[in-house]
Write a protein that holds these residues in place. Structure first.
Motif, short mmCIF file in Angstrom:
data_model
loop_
_atom_site.label_atom_id
_atom_site.label_comp_id
_atom_site.label_asym_id
_atom_site.label_seq_id
_atom_site.Cartn_x
_atom_site.Cartn_y
_atom_site.Cartn_z
N LEU A 275 0.85 -1.19 0.00
CA LEU A 275 0.00 0.00 0.00
C LEU A 275 0.89 1.24 0.00
O LEU A 275 1.76 1.40 0.86
N PHE A 276 0.64 2.12 -1.00
CA PHE A 276 1.41 3.36 -1.11
C PHE A 276 0.43 4.53 -1.23
O PHE A 276 -0.75 4.35 -1.59
N ALA A 277 0.94 5.72 -0.94
CA ALA A 277 0.15 6.93 -1.20
C ALA A 277 -0.15 7.02 -2.69
O ALA A 277 0.69 6.69 -3.54
N ARG A 278 -1.35 7.48 -3.02
CA ARG A 278 -1.80 7.50 -4.42
C ARG A 278 -0.91 8.39 -5.27
O ARG A 278 -0.71 8.11 -6.48
N ASP A 279 -0.33 9.43 -4.71
CA ASP A 279 0.51 10.34 -5.49
C ASP A 279 2.00 10.02 -5.35
O ASP A 279 2.84 10.87 -5.69
N THR B 155 -4.82 6.44 -1.22
CA THR B 155 -3.84 5.37 -1.29
C THR B 155 -4.12 4.50 -2.51
O THR B 155 -5.18 4.56 -3.12
N ALA B 156 -3.14 3.68 -2.86
CA ALA B 156 -3.28 2.73 -3.97
C ALA B 156 -2.62 1.43 -3.55
O ALA B 156 -1.58 1.43 -2.86
N LEU B 157 -3.21 0.32 -3.97
CA LEU B 157 -2.67 -1.00 -3.64
C LEU B 157 -1.95 -1.56 -4.85
O LEU B 157 -2.48 -1.57 -5.97
N LEU B 158 -0.73 -2.02 -4.63
CA LEU B 158 0.09 -2.60 -5.69
C LEU B 158 0.36 -4.07 -5.38
O LEU B 158 0.45 -4.47 -4.22
N ARG B 159 0.50 -4.85 -6.45
CA ARG B 159 0.82 -6.28 -6.29
C ARG B 159 2.19 -6.56 -6.89
O ARG B 159 2.46 -6.22 -8.05
N TRP C 32 7.45 -8.38 -10.65
CA TRP C 32 6.73 -7.44 -11.50
C TRP C 32 5.62 -6.77 -10.70
O TRP C 32 4.80 -7.44 -10.04
N LEU C 33 5.58 -5.47 -10.79
CA LEU C 33 4.69 -4.65 -9.97
C LEU C 33 3.54 -4.12 -10.82
O LEU C 33 3.76 -3.53 -11.89
N THR C 34 2.32 -4.33 -10.34
CA THR C 34 1.15 -3.83 -11.04
C THR C 34 0.20 -3.19 -10.04
O THR C 34 0.24 -3.47 -8.84
N LEU C 35 -0.69 -2.36 -10.56
CA LEU C 35 -1.69 -1.70 -9.74
C LEU C 35 -2.91 -2.61 -9.60
O LEU C 35 -3.35 -3.23 -10.57
N VAL C 36 -3.45 -2.70 -8.39
CA VAL C 36 -4.67 -3.48 -8.14
C VAL C 36 -5.86 -2.53 -8.25
O VAL C 36 -6.04 -1.67 -7.38
N PRO C 37 -6.67 -2.63 -9.29
CA PRO C 37 -7.79 -1.70 -9.45
C PRO C 37 -8.77 -1.78 -8.27
O PRO C 37 -9.15 -2.87 -7.84
N GLY C 38 -9.10 -0.64 -7.71
CA GLY C 38 -10.05 -0.59 -6.61
C GLY C 38 -9.56 -1.24 -5.34
O GLY C 38 -10.36 -1.58 -4.46
N GLY C 39 -8.24 -1.41 -5.21
CA GLY C 39 -7.72 -2.14 -4.05
C GLY C 39 -7.33 -1.27 -2.87
O GLY C 39 -6.89 -1.79 -1.85
N ALA C 40 -7.47 0.05 -2.97
CA ALA C 40 -7.04 0.94 -1.89
C ALA C 40 -7.88 0.73 -0.64
O ALA C 40 -9.10 0.52 -0.71
N PHE C 41 -7.24 0.76 0.52
CA PHE C 41 -7.93 0.59 1.79
C PHE C 41 -8.54 1.89 2.30
O PHE C 41 -9.48 1.88 3.08
N GLU C 42 -7.97 3.01 1.87
CA GLU C 42 -8.43 4.29 2.37
C GLU C 42 -8.19 5.36 1.32
O GLU C 42 -7.42 5.14 0.36
#
Length: 237
Positions: A49-53, A108-112, A95-105
């Motif tokens: 989990l990272f900050a969206r920006d 933020t953005a969730l990456l896999r 390999w790092l990808t964005l999880v669509p709609g995966g943010a907890f708050e």
């Protein structure tokens, strides 16, 4: 001893510090890219989990097909004051990808991070771990209690930990002879389901000794009983 896959999984899942590296990222970030949270999924993917920006999210969104090569580096530092406090490191490259709609708050953005290669370098040694081994492994069941137990042993049971020096060496080496005689301090360094590791140090020597439990333990009360057994054996030696 714990397997290399178990050791790597334990480091990734628990309290060790983590930083993500994206090779070739420009401009280079001014400070380590540390996830707000991290976890391991049932198939061995590492979720971050990272900050969206953040620079991480921007880099993944800008990468071809939304996938960027990345390395998660884990650094394990002993939770007690001891010489040479870094106990180990682990690396998960993939390999790092964005999880669509995966943010907890909000914000933020969730990456896999899909592992392609996992490695560990710790008190047990160095090893490469296959991604499927990493996925199948489980973190050590005592990992969540380790910090509390080691700090308690160091603060309240230092004398008893020091007594364990009497058990050092299957060849009869003990605190009364050999290298162990020069040890003047004993600090509990690491704990897992199989045993306790202590770092002994003196004016001219520092060495670790491993004390195995009578049998593997899976919970807090079992660990406490196992340590009492070790202390009783040391007093009787």
């Amino acid at each position: 001893m714990p397997s290399a896959a178990e050791r790597a999984r334990t480091l990734v899942e628990n309290n060790s510090s983590a930083a993500l590296v994206i090779p070739g990222l420009s401009p280079a970030p001014g400070e380590p890219m540390t996830p707000l949270r991290r976890s391991v999924g049932p198939h061995g993917d590492v979720f971050l989990l990272f900050a969206r920006d953040s620079a991480v999210v921007r880099a993944v969104e800008a990468a071809p097909d939304g996938e960027a090569a990345a390395v998660l580096e884990i650094t394990d530092v002993a939770p007690v004051a001891v010489p040479h406090r870094i106990r180990g490191r682990a690396w998960v490259a993939g390999w790092l990808t964005l999880v669509p709609g995966g943010a907890f708050e909000a914000g933020t953005a969730l990456l896999r991070l899909e592992p392609g290669e996992v490695s560990v370098d710790d008190l047990w040694g160095t090893a490469l771990v296959e991604p499927d081994e990493f996925a199948a492994a489980e973190a050590d069941p005592l990992a969540g209690y380790e910090t509390e137990l080691l700090q308690h042993l160091a603060a309240a049971h230092g004398a008893e930990v020091g007594l364990l020096c009497a058990l050092v060496g299957a060849d009869g080496t003990s605190c009364e002879g050999g290298v162990a005689r020069r040890a003047v301090a004993a600090v509990p360094l690491a704990l897992d389901r199989f045993g306790l590791r202590v770092r002994f140090s003196g004016d001219d020597t520092t060495f670790d000794a491993r004390f195995d439990f009578p049998e593997p333990v899976t919970e807090l009360d079992g660990a406490r009983r196992a340590m009492r057994t070790l202390f009783e054996a040391a007093r009787e030696s």
